[in-house]
Scaffold this motif. Structure first.
Motif, PDB file in Angstrom:
ATOM      1  N   ILE A  87       0.844  -1.197   0.000  1.00  0.00           N
ATOM      2  CA  ILE A  87       0.000   0.000   0.000  1.00  0.00           C
ATOM      3  C   ILE A  87       0.878   1.245   0.000  1.00  0.00           C
ATOM      4  O   ILE A  87       1.742   1.401   0.868  1.00  0.00           O
ATOM      5  N   PHE A  88       0.659   2.102  -0.957  1.00  0.00           N
ATOM      6  CA  PHE A  88       1.294   3.423  -0.984  1.00  0.00           C
ATOM      7  C   PHE A  88       0.268   4.453  -0.530  1.00  0.00           C
ATOM      8  O   PHE A  88      -0.745   4.668  -1.206  1.00  0.00           O
ATOM      9  N   ILE A  89       0.515   5.077   0.622  1.00  0.00           N
ATOM     10  CA  ILE A  89      -0.280   6.236   1.027  1.00  0.00           C
ATOM     11  C   ILE A  89       0.557   7.455   0.651  1.00  0.00           C
ATOM     12  O   ILE A  89       1.592   7.722   1.259  1.00  0.00           O
ATOM     13  N   LEU A  90       0.121   8.156  -0.361  1.00  0.00           N
ATOM     14  CA  LEU A  90       0.939   9.202  -0.975  1.00  0.00           C
ATOM     15  C   LEU A  90       0.581  10.575  -0.414  1.00  0.00           C
ATOM     16  O   LEU A  90      -0.576  11.017  -0.502  1.00  0.00           O
ATOM     17  N   GLU A  91       1.565  11.221   0.160  1.00  0.00           N
ATOM     18  CA  GLU A  91       1.380  12.525   0.798  1.00  0.00           C
ATOM     19  C   GLU A  91       0.794  13.548  -0.172  1.00  0.00           C
ATOM     20  O   GLU A  91       1.364  13.811  -1.240  1.00  0.00           O
ATOM     21  N   SER A  92      -0.377  14.089   0.182  1.00  0.00           N
ATOM     22  CA  SER A  92      -1.010  15.209  -0.537  1.00  0.00           C
ATOM     23  C   SER A  92      -1.247  14.927  -2.020  1.00  0.00           C
ATOM     24  O   SER A  92      -1.397  15.862  -2.805  1.00  0.00           O
ATOM     25  N   VAL A 139      -9.508  12.068  -3.265  1.00  0.00           N
ATOM     26  CA  VAL A 139      -8.253  11.326  -3.439  1.00  0.00           C
ATOM     27  C   VAL A 139      -8.411  10.280  -4.536  1.00  0.00           C
ATOM     28  O   VAL A 139      -9.526   9.853  -4.837  1.00  0.00           O
ATOM     29  N   PRO A 140      -7.312   9.857  -5.146  1.00  0.00           N
ATOM     30  CA  PRO A 140      -7.376   8.721  -6.056  1.00  0.00           C
ATOM     31  C   PRO A 140      -7.305   7.419  -5.267  1.00  0.00           C
ATOM     32  O   PRO A 140      -6.627   7.348  -4.234  1.00  0.00           O
ATOM     33  N   ILE A 141      -8.018   6.412  -5.705  1.00  0.00           N
ATOM     34  CA  ILE A 141      -7.871   5.050  -5.152  1.00  0.00           C
ATOM     35  C   ILE A 141      -7.647   4.117  -6.323  1.00  0.00           C
ATOM     36  O   ILE A 141      -8.439   4.083  -7.273  1.00  0.00           O
ATOM     37  N   LEU A 142      -6.563   3.359  -6.269  1.00  0.00           N
ATOM     38  CA  LEU A 142      -6.159   2.479  -7.372  1.00  0.00           C
ATOM     39  C   LEU A 142      -5.719   1.133  -6.813  1.00  0.00           C
ATOM     40  O   LEU A 142      -4.934   1.074  -5.858  1.00  0.00           O
ATOM     41  N   ILE A 152      -0.754  -7.536  -4.657  1.00  0.00           N
ATOM     42  CA  ILE A 152      -1.773  -6.524  -4.929  1.00  0.00           C
ATOM     43  C   ILE A 152      -1.215  -5.189  -4.458  1.00  0.00           C
ATOM     44  O   ILE A 152      -0.802  -5.057  -3.301  1.00  0.00           O
ATOM     45  N   PHE A 153      -1.178  -4.218  -5.343  1.00  0.00           N
ATOM     46  CA  PHE A 153      -0.693  -2.876  -5.010  1.00  0.00           C
ATOM     47  C   PHE A 153      -1.886  -1.925  -4.873  1.00  0.00           C
ATOM     48  O   PHE A 153      -2.838  -1.995  -5.658  1.00  0.00           O
ATOM     49  N   VAL A 154      -1.789  -1.047  -3.900  1.00  0.00           N
ATOM     50  CA  VAL A 154      -2.829  -0.034  -3.685  1.00  0.00           C
ATOM     51  C   VAL A 154      -2.159   1.336  -3.661  1.00  0.00           C
ATOM     52  O   VAL A 154      -1.135   1.525  -2.992  1.00  0.00           O
ATOM     53  N   LEU A 155      -2.727   2.282  -4.384  1.00  0.00           N
ATOM     54  CA  LEU A 155      -2.272   3.676  -4.339  1.00  0.00           C
ATOM     55  C   LEU A 155      -3.429   4.545  -3.876  1.00  0.00           C
ATOM     56  O   LEU A 155      -4.541   4.459  -4.426  1.00  0.00           O
ATOM     57  N   VAL A 156      -3.177   5.376  -2.872  1.00  0.00           N
ATOM     58  CA  VAL A 156      -4.191   6.285  -2.364  1.00  0.00           C
ATOM     59  C   VAL A 156      -3.489   7.491  -1.747  1.00  0.00           C
ATOM     60  O   VAL A 156      -2.365   7.371  -1.248  1.00  0.00           O
ATOM     61  N   ALA A 157      -4.110   8.647  -1.789  1.00  0.00           N
ATOM     62  CA  ALA A 157      -3.564   9.834  -1.120  1.00  0.00           C
ATOM     63  C   ALA A 157      -4.085   9.903   0.307  1.00  0.00           C
ATOM     64  O   ALA A 157      -5.149   9.363   0.624  1.00  0.00           O
ATOM     65  N   GLN A 165     -14.213   5.651  -0.660  1.00  0.00           N
ATOM     66  CA  GLN A 165     -13.530   6.410   0.387  1.00  0.00           C
ATOM     67  C   GLN A 165     -12.410   5.568   0.968  1.00  0.00           C
ATOM     68  O   GLN A 165     -12.328   4.354   0.737  1.00  0.00           O
ATOM     69  N   GLN A 166     -11.549   6.219   1.734  1.00  0.00           N
ATOM     70  CA  GLN A 166     -10.393   5.526   2.286  1.00  0.00           C
ATOM     71  C   GLN A 166     -10.773   4.335   3.158  1.00  0.00           C
ATOM     72  O   GLN A 166     -10.099   3.307   3.136  1.00  0.00           O
ATOM     73  N   ILE A 167     -11.851   4.445   3.933  1.00  0.00           N
ATOM     74  CA  ILE A 167     -12.207   3.349   4.837  1.00  0.00           C
ATOM     75  C   ILE A 167     -12.713   2.123   4.083  1.00  0.00           C
ATOM     76  O   ILE A 167     -12.902   1.056   4.690  1.00  0.00           O
ATOM     77  N   ASP A 168     -12.912   2.232   2.759  1.00  0.00           N
ATOM     78  CA  ASP A 168     -13.321   1.074   1.955  1.00  0.00           C
ATOM     79  C   ASP A 168     -12.140   0.184   1.571  1.00  0.00           C
ATOM     80  O   ASP A 168     -12.341  -0.962   1.155  1.00  0.00           O
TER      81      ASP A 168
END
Length: 641
Positions: free
Chosen positions: A274-279, A512-515, A487-492, A532-535
């Motif tokens: 999981i990448f949580i990408l700053e801003s 935010v993007p969710i990928l 499995i890779f996840v990208l989200v801000a 949303q992020q909690i999903d």
């Protein structure tokens, strides 16, 4: 003077307090000037009306700040007018007033990132930073004009104060002197109590931040009415996590389904990265803006855009908080943050069921990576609560040559370190990386200056750099044996500086993007439903075939049928809950507004024309807030029903 021996002293006290009002007015004007592109005010007259309503909030702040000064000014003593006594009052006045006044200047800049006045939670976030001096110096360097304004106004304030001189008077200890002094003292104390409360009515509570919304035409104007010291004072000892009883528990279980269990996929154990990408706001990502029809739109993420062609992406996704630590709790534990951050509350130190604990229960090794000094943002502390097996920060990276001088290790080298460390892990593993470079002071490494577009706003170049760091990571990760089984996840974590009016709209401000990407391209496509992020937490458990029950307020984005798509967050001093055809604003007890789903600016309140769908949406709001508060306060953030 003969009838009222201390009249001149009281007059000077009033003048000195009026000076504070004057400078708070100036700060309010400057606050609006710095943020006028985010706050819509139609005319000078409307702005002055907001300033007028702000007087009540200024009064509370000024009286709180000057409480000791007022007491010592009017105490029934004989020495009040003496030179040394007045000198002491001078230092007391400015040591307290300038400290509180300076908080307004912080929000000249900080408001554009949080879209609200700073509160106690903002100070709690700062406490987690180990490099406070570097951050302060960087702020000073980049926003010197704010400091210049503050010191210039402080200088003028001091000059004006010195013109309000109290002439020394020799008073004799007469009954009249003490009687009038005590009477004056009691009257002034009573006036101060009323001023701090906002009125003298016993039946009403003292004014708080929500009261600012009573005088506005749109949500953002409430922040013009407020001042930052007031926001800090009113949230200093406030615990907004309080249980409410709004609906029967059966309603919560049927509408919210807080305990999820999926049996849609055969159990597997792919690695999860999981990448949580700053801003890394949705605004900056081209692939997530194809349907927005924004005039002259420009994106800054060519690699993420190319990856999106082979991924499952959600183009209508929202953050569940406003700060980085909110993103961590929302993504990994499915715990959103509303008025106050869950992580800054009295309740995070409890057993929390999360993506970390559920995956560890089926044999995953878990780790968290953040290139900042260990403990920054509170990540290490919350990571320990969640139970990560390993934490990798600036200490573990152990090469200050790649330090950006402010926040942490530049993204490109730290992402490569991330790849090398994962390659040494035993599978299956779950690893989360929180990036640092796409952040104020909006710089890129010297060797990359000029490589990425400067863009329309200050962060765009940094977004391009982080996108490039991701490209370099995936290029190397492809060579590793673990890559194809991941499995890779990208989200801000949240948004940042806004360039386009579409993203200035109230409900679009923190998108935010969710990928989701897997090399076998099992999940591919563009989904425009609310997300949303909690999903992310329940979606990943559904993807890997985790079949045990688990606590989650989110929903699986790939198979959930019982809970319709929705997004919940807190903004403009109210809960905001969007689902179906409407956005509901909720004050914690009842709905205070309904807006059409396409009215993202939340400009036309439809509450006077309520219908069955609106009523059902309000019921879902009540169920969500009730279960959220109850589980947090009662420490039941697990599968306990």
């Amino acid at each position: 003077m003969k009838k009222f021996p201390r009249f001149s002293e009281y007059k000077i006290l009033v003048v000195r307090l009026l000076l504070a009002y004057l400078f708070y007015f100036i700060a309010r004007v400057l606050f609006y000037v710095y943020n006028q592109n985010l706050i819509s005010v139609d005319s000078v007259y409307d702005f002055l009306k907001l300033c007028y309503h702000g007087l009540a909030f200024d009064t509370t702040t000024i009286l709180y700040t000057n409480g000791l000064f007022i007491l010592f000014s009017v105490f029934p003593l004989l020495v009040n007018t003496r030179k040394n006594y007045q000198k002491g009052l001078f230092y007391l006045y400015f040591s307290t007033n300038l400290l509180m006044y300076s908080a307004n200047f912080i929000d000249f800049i900080y408001y554009r990132y949080t879209f609200s006045r700073s509160t106690r939670a903002s100070l709690d976030t700062l406490e987690n930073e180990s490099n406070k001096s570097e951050l302060f110096f960087n702020f000073l360097l980049n926003y010197w004009h704010v400091f210049l304004l503050f010191f210039a106004l402080a200088y003028v304030w001091i000059l004006l104060y010195k013109r309000t001189k109290v002439k020394p008077v020799s008073e004799k200890p007469t009954l009249k002197y003490f009687a009038t002094s005590i009477a004056g003292f009691l009257i002034i104390v009573a006036l101060c109590i009323g001023g701090i409360r906002g009125d003298f009515k016993k039946s009403t509570r003292p004014i708080n931040m929500l009261d600012a919304s009573r005088y506005v035409q749109n949500a953002g104007q409430a922040d013009v009415v407020l001042n930052t010291p007031f926001a800090i004072i009113r949230t200093w000892n406030t615990n907004t996590f309080k249980k409410v009883n709004l609906v029967p528990k059966a309603t919560v279980d049927s509408l919210l389904i807080p305990i999820k269990q999926y049996n849609n996929n055969t159990p597997t154990k792919p690695n999860i990265v999981i990448f949580i990408l700053e801003s890394f706001a949705r605004e900056y990502n081209g692939a997530f803006n194809k349907g927005t029809k924004i005039p002259d739109y420009q994106g800054y993420t060519p690699f993420v855009d190319s990856l999106a062609q082979h991924s499952l992406i959600f183009t209508n996704a929202h953050a569940n908080g406003w700060k980085s630590i909110h993103g961590m709790s929302s993504v990994l534990a499915g715990i959103p943050s509303f008025k106050d951050a869950f992580t800054s509350s009295p309740y995070p130190k409890q057993k929390i069921e999360s993506l970390v604990s559920t995956l560890e229960s089926v044999g995953y090794n878990t780790s968290f990576f953040h290139g900042a000094p260990n403990g920054s943002m509170g990540f290490l502390g919350f990571g320990n609560i969640l139970g990560f097996d390993h934490y990798y920060g600036k200490n573990e990276y152990n090469n200050d040559a790649d330090f950006d001088g402010v926040w942490g290790i530049w993204d490109e080298p730290f992402f490569q370190y991330f790849n090398k460390t994962l390659t040494q892990k035993k599978e299956p593993f779950m690893a989360t990386l929180f990036s640092v470079s796409s952040h104020e002071p909006y710089k890129v490494p010297e060797k990359y200056e000029g490589k990425f577009p400067k863009g329309k706003v200050n962060i765009n170049e940094c977004i391009g750099y982080t996108d490039y760091a991701l490209k370099r990571f995936f290029a190397e990760a492809k060579k590793q044996s673990w890559y194809n089984n991941t499995i890779f996840v990208l989200v801000a974590d949240h948004g940042n500086t806004i360039a386009y009016d579409e993203y200035r709209k109230e409900f679009n401000r923190n998108t935010v993007p969710i990928l989701f990407f897997s090399p076998n391209e099992k999940y591919v496509g563009v989904n425009n439903d609310l997300a949303q992020q909690i999903d992310i937490y329940p979606t990943l458990l559904d993807m890997i075939g985790y079949q045990k029950p688990f606590r989650s307020w989110g929903r699986s984005l790939i198979s959930e049928k019982r809970v319709p798509p929705f997004a919940v967050k807190y903004g403009a001093k109210v809960y905001q809950f969007m689902s179906g055809n409407y956005i509901c604003t909720f004050d914690g007890q009842k709905a205070v507004g309904f807006y059409d789903k396409d009215d993202r600016g939340m400009e036309k309140n439809l509450i006077k024309n309520r219908n069955a769908e609106m009523n059902a949406l309000e019921l879902r709001c009540k169920a969500f807030i009730q279960d959220y508060m109850e589980r947090v306060v009662d420490k039941r953030l697990t599968t306990v029903k």
